[in-house]
Design a protein around this motif. Structure first.
Motif, PDB file in Angstrom:
ATOM      1  N   ALA A  52       0.826  -1.205   0.000  1.00 56.98           N
ATOM      2  CA  ALA A  52       0.000   0.000   0.000  1.00 56.98           C
ATOM      3  C   ALA A  52       0.861   1.255   0.000  1.00 56.98           C
ATOM      4  O   ALA A  52       0.475   2.279  -0.601  1.00 56.98           O
ATOM      5  N   ALA A  53       2.030   1.195   0.631  1.00 55.60           N
ATOM      6  CA  ALA A  53       2.921   2.351   0.628  1.00 55.60           C
ATOM      7  C   ALA A  53       3.385   2.684  -0.788  1.00 55.60           C
ATOM      8  O   ALA A  53       3.654   3.840  -1.105  1.00 55.60           O
ATOM      9  N   GLU A  54       3.462   1.666  -1.650  1.00 53.80           N
ATOM     10  CA  GLU A  54       3.876   1.887  -3.044  1.00 53.80           C
ATOM     11  C   GLU A  54       2.717   2.284  -3.938  1.00 53.80           C
ATOM     12  O   GLU A  54       2.922   2.952  -4.954  1.00 53.80           O
ATOM     13  N   THR A  55       1.520   1.852  -3.596  1.00 54.13           N
ATOM     14  CA  THR A  55       0.377   2.050  -4.498  1.00 54.13           C
ATOM     15  C   THR A  55      -0.731   2.865  -3.843  1.00 54.13           C
ATOM     16  O   THR A  55      -1.859   2.901  -4.360  1.00 54.13           O
ATOM     17  N   GLY A  56      -0.427   3.503  -2.723  1.00 53.89           N
ATOM     18  CA  GLY A  56      -1.430   4.279  -2.011  1.00 53.89           C
ATOM     19  C   GLY A  56      -2.076   5.322  -2.904  1.00 53.89           C
ATOM     20  O   GLY A  56      -1.433   5.913  -3.769  1.00 53.89           O
ATOM     21  N   GLY A  57      -3.355   5.529  -2.710  1.00 55.30           N
ATOM     22  CA  GLY A  57      -4.087   6.479  -3.540  1.00 55.30           C
ATOM     23  C   GLY A  57      -4.832   5.819  -4.669  1.00 55.30           C
ATOM     24  O   GLY A  57      -5.798   6.383  -5.195  1.00 55.30           O
ATOM     25  N   ARG A  58      -4.404   4.616  -5.088  1.00 55.86           N
ATOM     26  CA  ARG A  58      -5.155   3.893  -6.118  1.00 55.86           C
ATOM     27  C   ARG A  58      -6.455   3.373  -5.524  1.00 55.86           C
ATOM     28  O   ARG A  58      -6.497   2.900  -4.397  1.00 55.86           O
ATOM     29  N   VAL A  59      -7.495   3.400  -6.314  1.00 60.43           N
ATOM     30  CA  VAL A  59      -8.757   2.797  -5.891  1.00 60.43           C
ATOM     31  C   VAL A  59      -8.644   1.284  -6.094  1.00 60.43           C
ATOM     32  O   VAL A  59      -8.310   0.808  -7.185  1.00 60.43           O
ATOM     33  N   LEU A  60      -8.908   0.541  -5.033  1.00 59.60           N
ATOM     34  CA  LEU A  60      -8.864  -0.920  -5.083  1.00 59.60           C
ATOM     35  C   LEU A  60     -10.234  -1.435  -5.517  1.00 59.60           C
ATOM     36  O   LEU A  60     -11.252  -1.142  -4.882  1.00 59.60           O
ATOM     37  N   ASN A  61     -10.251  -2.196  -6.608  1.00 63.24           N
ATOM     38  CA  ASN A  61     -11.509  -2.676  -7.171  1.00 63.24           C
ATOM     39  C   ASN A  61     -11.927  -4.043  -6.636  1.00 63.24           C
ATOM     40  O   ASN A  61     -13.124  -4.328  -6.531  1.00 63.24           O
ATOM     41  N   THR A  62     -10.941  -4.906  -6.337  1.00 67.19           N
ATOM     42  CA  THR A  62     -11.275  -6.276  -5.949  1.00 67.19           C
ATOM     43  C   THR A  62     -10.260  -6.816  -4.956  1.00 67.19           C
ATOM     44  O   THR A  62      -9.093  -6.390  -4.931  1.00 67.19           O
ATOM     45  N   VAL A  63     -10.707  -7.776  -4.158  1.00 70.79           N
ATOM     46  CA  VAL A  63      -9.838  -8.574  -3.289  1.00 70.79           C
ATOM     47  C   VAL A  63     -10.213 -10.031  -3.509  1.00 70.79           C
ATOM     48  O   VAL A  63     -11.407 -10.366  -3.583  1.00 70.79           O
ATOM     49  N   PHE A  64      -9.204 -10.884  -3.617  1.00 70.66           N
ATOM     50  CA  PHE A  64      -9.465 -12.307  -3.883  1.00 70.66           C
ATOM     51  C   PHE A  64      -8.618 -13.154  -2.953  1.00 70.66           C
ATOM     52  O   PHE A  64      -7.391 -13.065  -2.959  1.00 70.66           O
ATOM     53  N   PHE A  65      -9.278 -13.977  -2.126  1.00 75.39           N
ATOM     54  CA  PHE A  65      -8.597 -14.954  -1.280  1.00 75.39           C
ATOM     55  C   PHE A  65      -8.565 -16.279  -2.036  1.00 75.39           C
ATOM     56  O   PHE A  65      -9.604 -16.934  -2.210  1.00 75.39           O
ATOM     57  N   GLY A  66      -7.371 -16.665  -2.508  1.00 71.05           N
ATOM     58  CA  GLY A  66      -7.237 -17.903  -3.264  1.00 71.05           C
ATOM     59  C   GLY A  66      -6.362 -18.898  -2.530  1.00 71.05           C
ATOM     60  O   GLY A  66      -5.748 -18.595  -1.515  1.00 71.05           O
ATOM     61  N   GLY A  67      -6.281 -20.106  -3.086  1.00 72.08           N
ATOM     62  CA  GLY A  67      -5.512 -21.115  -2.356  1.00 72.08           C
ATOM     63  C   GLY A  67      -5.116 -22.286  -3.216  1.00 72.08           C
ATOM     64  O   GLY A  67      -5.103 -22.193  -4.430  1.00 72.08           O
ATOM     65  N   GLY A  68      -4.835 -23.411  -2.482  1.00 76.03           N
ATOM     66  CA  GLY A  68      -5.256 -23.711  -1.130  1.00 76.03           C
ATOM     67  C   GLY A  68      -6.773 -23.675  -0.950  1.00 76.03           C
ATOM     68  O   GLY A  68      -7.539 -23.654  -1.873  1.00 76.03           O
ATOM     69  N   THR A  69      -7.148 -23.659   0.322  1.00 72.71           N
ATOM     70  CA  THR A  69      -8.557 -23.610   0.694  1.00 72.71           C
ATOM     71  C   THR A  69      -8.769 -22.470   1.674  1.00 72.71           C
ATOM     72  O   THR A  69      -8.710 -22.661   2.898  1.00 72.71           O
ATOM     73  N   PRO A  70      -9.035 -21.252   1.185  1.00 69.57           N
ATOM     74  CA  PRO A  70      -9.216 -20.112   2.085  1.00 69.57           C
ATOM     75  C   PRO A  70     -10.392 -20.244   3.044  1.00 69.57           C
ATOM     76  O   PRO A  70     -10.409 -19.592   4.092  1.00 69.57           O
ATOM     77  N   SER A  71     -11.384 -21.090   2.711  1.00 73.98           N
ATOM     78  CA  SER A  71     -12.493 -21.259   3.647  1.00 73.98           C
ATOM     79  C   SER A  71     -12.064 -21.984   4.916  1.00 73.98           C
ATOM     80  O   SER A  71     -12.844 -22.075   5.876  1.00 73.98           O
ATOM     81  N   LEU A  72     -10.820 -22.493   4.956  1.00 77.46           N
ATOM     82  CA  LEU A  72     -10.257 -23.041   6.194  1.00 77.46           C
ATOM     83  C   LEU A  72      -9.661 -21.951   7.082  1.00 77.46           C
ATOM     84  O   LEU A  72      -9.293 -22.219   8.227  1.00 77.46           O
ATOM     85  N   MET A  73      -9.536 -20.737   6.567  1.00 76.26           N
ATOM     86  CA  MET A  73      -8.996 -19.646   7.369  1.00 76.26           C
ATOM     87  C   MET A  73      -9.951 -19.299   8.510  1.00 76.26           C
ATOM     88  O   MET A  73     -11.174 -19.410   8.370  1.00 76.26           O
ATOM     89  N   ALA A  74      -9.387 -18.843   9.628  1.00 74.33           N
ATOM     90  CA  ALA A  74     -10.234 -18.335  10.706  1.00 74.33           C
ATOM     91  C   ALA A  74     -10.925 -17.064  10.236  1.00 74.33           C
ATOM     92  O   ALA A  74     -10.279 -16.174   9.676  1.00 74.33           O
ATOM     93  N   PRO A  75     -12.234 -16.939  10.418  1.00 71.72           N
ATOM     94  CA  PRO A  75     -12.912 -15.703  10.011  1.00 71.72           C
ATOM     95  C   PRO A  75     -12.292 -14.452  10.624  1.00 71.72           C
ATOM     96  O   PRO A  75     -12.280 -13.394   9.987  1.00 71.72           O
ATOM     97  N   ASP A  76     -11.761 -14.557  11.842  1.00 72.34           N
ATOM     98  CA  ASP A  76     -11.105 -13.397  12.463  1.00 72.34           C
ATOM     99  C   ASP A  76      -9.888 -12.953  11.663  1.00 72.34           C
ATOM    100  O   ASP A  76      -9.581 -11.752  11.604  1.00 72.34           O
TER     101      ASP A  76
END
Length: 384
Positions: A52-76
């Protein structure tokens, strides 16, 4: 305008852990007896801060949790990551946040917690809708569990996609037609449909070499299944907007469109790749594949990336051609020319048009349905 703005800006986060390793999978996934979530959270947050320090100010359009199996991640953990993301980048009003899930790791309470954290789209790896094929694919869930998991997801999220694999052992076109009809009847608005390929280094590759994978369709039958896929889903209002992806209008994966339209995306996590335009240069980024190696790199070096490599403009043009022709919308010829310095070969385009494999109109070049079925050959003709 910098070229990446034609595609947008996304963030990919790789969670490398699975409950088991599927025999066909060549993704960077690992089975671990214990996971130190606190350590992983610190590493993810540190990488978010760095990028973010390198790209700060850009509008972020999407976030993608890929894997692996991200649904095994703790929701917290997911919540902490998304909270930090929201504090570091301005977010698009229609921010898409996708999390990949396997049916065996789906439960209503966990999914509600993911939604509360900010996830608004789920991509589910179902792969087959009958138990015999699921067993052959090494999946841990049953078809009934897959249907229940899908119903749970639809009850929590407005947008749910799932994956199926075709050209499986002993599968014929009639069986695939029936499976597609069932998939479409599940009120789904996005399907990712992949032909089974035997990747080097996988358990399936070893089995095939030993003669242990009987019943795989030949190339002609697999091609028939690809054409059947397009015909059936076109008729059902879910056209292929990309070679392997079908959606009802407006339900396309916006994150994956960033890849195919050659936008910028920051990659975080073991083995994650990225494309970042900084200071007028576009860089390819990648990270160590081994989870422990990536964690140590973040903790000891302050960066989970390998040294960056700038991409020459001509290489960017070739990448744009290869990615954009996967899309039904095709590529912008003026954009290609700006990157490459020259237009694509007119004689090659004319020859492909005569064969019915591409169309060139309105300043765009696109592969036809027939062309997308033999896309590698089309790209070989056009690539400089």
């Amino acid at each position: 305008m910098e070229d990446w703005r034609n595609g947008g800006f996304g963030l990919y986060l790789h969670w490398p852990f699975c409950a088991s390793k599927c025999p066909y999978c060549d993704f960077n996934s690992h089975v671990a007896a214990a996971i130190d979530s606190r350590r992983w959270q610190s590493a993810y947050l540190a990488e978010i801060d760095r990028l973010a320090a390198e790209t700060g100010g850009r509008v972020l359009n999407t976030v993608f949790f890929g894997g692996g199996t991200p649904s095994l991640m703790a929701p917290d953990l997911v919540a902490a990551i998304l909270e930090r993301v929201g504090s570091r980048w301005p977010l698009a009003n229609d921010l898409e946040v996708t999390l990949e899930a396997n049916p065996g790791s789906v439960e209503a309470g966990r999914f509600r917690a993911f939604a509360a954290a900010g996830v608004n789209r789920v991509s589910m790896g179902i792969q087959a809708l009958n138990d015999a094929d699921l067993r052959r694919l090494g999946r841990l869930h049953s078809a009934a569990e897959a249907r229940r998991a899908f119903d749970i997801a639809r009850g929590v999220f407005d947008r749910v996609s799932f994956d199926l694999i075709y050209a499986r052992q002993f599968q014929d076109p009639a069986a695939w037609r029936a499976e597609l009809a069932e998939a479409a009847a599940m009120a789904v608005d996005h399907l990712s449909l992949y032909q089974l390929t035997i990747e080097p280094g996988t358990a399936f590759a070893a089995r095939q070499a030993a003669g242990g994978l009987p019943g795989l369709p030949d190339d002609d039958r697999a091609a028939d299944m690809y054409l059947i896929t397009n015909d059936i889903l076109d008729d059902l209002g879910m056209p292929a907007y990309e070679v392997s992806n079908h959606a009802r209008p407006g339900a396309e994966s916006r994150h994956n469109l960033i890849y195919w339209r050659c936008g910028d995306y920051a990659g975080i996590g073991p083995g994650a790749h990225g494309r970042l335009t900084l200071g007028g240069l576009r860089y390819a980024t990648e990270a160590p594949r081994a989870p422990e190696a990536w964690l140590r790199a973040v903790e000891e070096n302050g960066s989970g990336e390998a040294p960056r490599q700038p991409l020459p403009a001509r290489e960017q043009a070739t990448e744009y051609l290869m990615m954009a022709l996967r899309l039904r919308e095709g590529m912008d010829l003026a954009r290609y020319r700006a990157l490459a310095g020259t237009p694509p070969d007119a004689a090659a385009i004319a020859g492909l048009e005569r064969l019915g494999l591409v169309t060139a109109a309105g300043g765009r070049l696109a592969a036809t349905a027939a062309g997308r079925a033999v896309l590698d050959a089309v790209i070989r003709e056009l690539a400089p």
